[in-house]
Motif scaffolding. Structure first.
Motif, PDB file in Angstrom:
ATOM      1  N   TYR A 181      31.100  33.707  71.421  1.00 49.98           N
ATOM      2  CA  TYR A 181      32.448  33.653  71.998  1.00 49.98           C
ATOM      3  C   TYR A 181      33.178  34.995  72.033  1.00 49.98           C
ATOM      4  CZ  TYR A 181      31.372  28.783  71.094  1.00 49.98           C
ATOM      5  OH  TYR A 181      30.745  27.570  71.036  1.00 49.98           O
ATOM      6  N   THR A 182      32.503  36.104  71.823  1.00 49.09           N
ATOM      7  CA  THR A 182      33.195  37.393  71.869  1.00 49.09           C
ATOM      8  C   THR A 182      33.719  37.684  73.265  1.00 49.09           C
ATOM      9  OG1 THR A 182      31.073  38.512  72.164  1.00 49.09           O
ATOM     10  CG2 THR A 182      31.996  38.496  69.943  1.00 49.09           C
ATOM     11  N   SER A 183      33.065  37.171  74.291  1.00 47.92           N
ATOM     12  CA  SER A 183      33.527  37.438  75.652  1.00 47.92           C
ATOM     13  C   SER A 183      34.549  36.409  76.132  1.00 47.92           C
ATOM     14  CB  SER A 183      32.343  37.469  76.619  1.00 47.92           C
ATOM     15  OG  SER A 183      31.717  36.210  76.652  1.00 47.92           O
ATOM     16  N   GLN A 184      34.731  35.318  75.380  1.00 49.36           N
ATOM     17  CA  GLN A 184      35.690  34.284  75.773  1.00 49.36           C
ATOM     18  C   GLN A 184      36.952  34.307  74.923  1.00 49.36           C
ATOM     19  OE1 GLN A 184      33.635  30.553  75.566  1.00 49.36           O
ATOM     20  NE2 GLN A 184      32.030  31.200  76.967  1.00 49.36           N
ATOM     21  N   GLN A 185      36.950  35.069  73.838  1.00 44.78           N
ATOM     22  CA  GLN A 185      38.083  35.118  72.919  1.00 44.78           C
ATOM     23  C   GLN A 185      39.027  36.243  73.308  1.00 44.78           C
ATOM     24  OE1 GLN A 185      36.996  35.921  68.884  1.00 44.78           O
ATOM     25  NE2 GLN A 185      38.975  35.296  68.077  1.00 44.78           N
ATOM     26  N   THR A 188      44.365  32.592  79.042  1.00 45.46           N
ATOM     27  CA  THR A 188      45.162  31.489  79.569  1.00 45.46           C
ATOM     28  C   THR A 188      46.318  31.139  78.637  1.00 45.46           C
ATOM     29  OG1 THR A 188      43.632  29.913  78.554  1.00 45.46           O
ATOM     30  CG2 THR A 188      43.258  30.467  80.871  1.00 45.46           C
ATOM     31  N   SER A 189      46.299  31.657  77.416  1.00 44.81           N
ATOM     32  CA  SER A 189      47.347  31.369  76.449  1.00 44.81           C
ATOM     33  C   SER A 189      48.486  32.394  76.501  1.00 44.81           C
ATOM     34  CB  SER A 189      46.757  31.315  75.046  1.00 44.81           C
ATOM     35  OG  SER A 189      47.743  31.091  74.085  1.00 44.81           O
ATOM     36  N   CYS A 190      48.134  33.686  76.378  1.00 44.11           N
ATOM     37  CA  CYS A 190      49.181  34.715  76.304  1.00 44.11           C
ATOM     38  C   CYS A 190      49.284  35.580  77.558  1.00 44.11           C
ATOM     39  CB  CYS A 190      48.961  35.605  75.077  1.00 44.11           C
ATOM     40  SG  CYS A 190      47.534  36.695  75.189  1.00 44.11           S
ATOM     41  N   GLY A 191      48.328  35.470  78.487  1.00 38.13           N
ATOM     42  CA  GLY A 191      48.376  36.245  79.723  1.00 38.13           C
ATOM     43  C   GLY A 191      47.768  37.635  79.620  1.00 38.13           C
ATOM     44  N   PHE A 192      47.232  38.010  78.464  1.00 36.93           N
ATOM     45  CA  PHE A 192      46.596  39.320  78.267  1.00 36.93           C
ATOM     46  C   PHE A 192      45.440  39.475  79.251  1.00 36.93           C
ATOM     47  CE2 PHE A 192      43.307  41.855  76.063  1.00 36.93           C
ATOM     48  CZ  PHE A 192      44.006  43.036  75.895  1.00 36.93           C
ATOM     49  N   ALA A 193      45.377  40.605  79.951  1.00 32.74           N
ATOM     50  CA  ALA A 193      44.325  40.846  80.935  1.00 32.74           C
ATOM     51  C   ALA A 193      43.665  42.197  80.663  1.00 32.74           C
ATOM     52  CB  ALA A 193      44.890  40.815  82.341  1.00 32.74           C
ATOM     53  N   GLU A 194      42.334  42.213  80.785  1.00 37.44           N
ATOM     54  CA  GLU A 194      41.580  43.436  80.543  1.00 37.44           C
ATOM     55  C   GLU A 194      40.177  43.246  81.107  1.00 37.44           C
ATOM     56  OE1 GLU A 194      41.533  46.554  76.934  1.00 37.44           O
ATOM     57  OE2 GLU A 194      41.181  44.495  76.356  1.00 37.44           O
ATOM     58  N   HIS A 195      39.438  44.337  81.212  1.00 35.95           N
ATOM     59  CA  HIS A 195      38.039  44.215  81.620  1.00 35.95           C
ATOM     60  C   HIS A 195      37.313  43.396  80.557  1.00 35.95           C
ATOM     61  CE1 HIS A 195      33.891  45.232  82.558  1.00 35.95           C
ATOM     62  NE2 HIS A 195      34.333  45.576  83.761  1.00 35.95           N
ATOM     63  N   ALA A 196      36.464  42.493  80.972  1.00 36.69           N
ATOM     64  CA  ALA A 196      35.807  41.557  80.055  1.00 36.69           C
ATOM     65  C   ALA A 196      34.983  42.266  78.990  1.00 36.69           C
ATOM     66  CB  ALA A 196      34.931  40.591  80.849  1.00 36.69           C
ATOM     67  N   GLY A 256      43.725  35.808  70.063  1.00 36.55           N
ATOM     68  CA  GLY A 256      42.649  35.072  69.407  1.00 36.55           C
ATOM     69  C   GLY A 256      42.281  33.762  70.075  1.00 36.55           C
ATOM     70  N   HIS A 257      42.963  33.405  71.181  1.00 35.49           N
ATOM     71  CA  HIS A 257      42.670  32.156  71.888  1.00 35.49           C
ATOM     72  C   HIS A 257      41.283  32.235  72.530  1.00 35.49           C
ATOM     73  CE1 HIS A 257      43.243  28.627  74.393  1.00 35.49           C
ATOM     74  NE2 HIS A 257      42.962  29.353  75.458  1.00 35.49           N
ATOM     75  N   THR A 258      40.477  31.177  72.359  1.00 30.96           N
ATOM     76  CA  THR A 258      39.127  31.140  72.912  1.00 30.96           C
ATOM     77  C   THR A 258      39.016  30.015  73.929  1.00 30.96           C
ATOM     78  OG1 THR A 258      38.246  31.933  70.811  1.00 30.96           O
ATOM     79  CG2 THR A 258      36.676  30.968  72.348  1.00 30.96           C
TER      80      THR A 258
END
Length: 169
Positions: free
Chosen positions: A102-106, A127-135, A111-113
């Motif tokens: 789950y390192t790529s989904q968390q 989907t929880s906090c809206g944080f966006a970055e390259h996977a 910390g939301h997975t």
């Protein structure tokens, strides 16, 4: 070329396959040496440890399309990990192996997975906090955080096992 020679199956084709195989192994070993040296040198320059995913059994766990399987099976994860560990030990740099689940989904922020955090291969949007970055960057942050947490736990146990010196006074 390999496929054509394997289909041919003559004695000279097998001999040529053996020679090609040796060349491929030497190329992979040289590439892994260069990559591991670069990683350890950077860790030494920045005075940091190295965190690696524990990729044991990855070939059995991952389901990929045929062209991707060829790439996965031809790359020597274990050899690269061994080279990094050996060079890091010589340079006295700590190496931590972390669970890759789950390192790529968390989310590295909250910390939301969730699977929905990865709308496509290269994008991560929580989907929880809206944080966006390259996977890949997000996954690397998660791996680093797990390594730090694992390092702290293992060293706390070591510190607890050591007797404290008697105080004079």
């Amino acid at each position: 070329m390999r496929q054509r020679l394997q289909r041919k199956a003559t004695k000279s084709a097998k001999r040529l396959l053996r020679r090609i195989s040796g060349r491929e192994k030497r190329f992979a070993a040289d590439t892994n040496h260069r990559v591991s040296k670069t990683i350890v040198t950077e860790a030494q320059r920045t005075s940091r440890g190295i965190a690696l995913e524990d990729l044991g059994g990855i070939r059995e766990r991952v389901r990929l399309r045929k062209p991707q399987r060829v790439t996965l099976h031809s790359w020597s994860f274990a050899q690269l990990g061994t080279y990094i560990a050996c060079k890091a030990r010589r340079a006295r740099i700590p190496v931590a192996h972390v669970d890759p689940r789950y390192t790529s989904q968390q989310c590295s922020g909250c910390g939301h997975t969730s699977r929905k955090n990865r709308p496509d291969q290269a994008t991560f949007v929580c989907t929880s906090c809206g944080f966006a970055e390259h996977a890949d960057v997000n996954a690397a942050r998660n791996i680093a955080a797990r390594a730090v947490a694992g390092w702290a736990v293992s060293h706390a146990a070591d510190d607890a096992a050591e007797p404290t010196p008697a105080r004079r006074g």
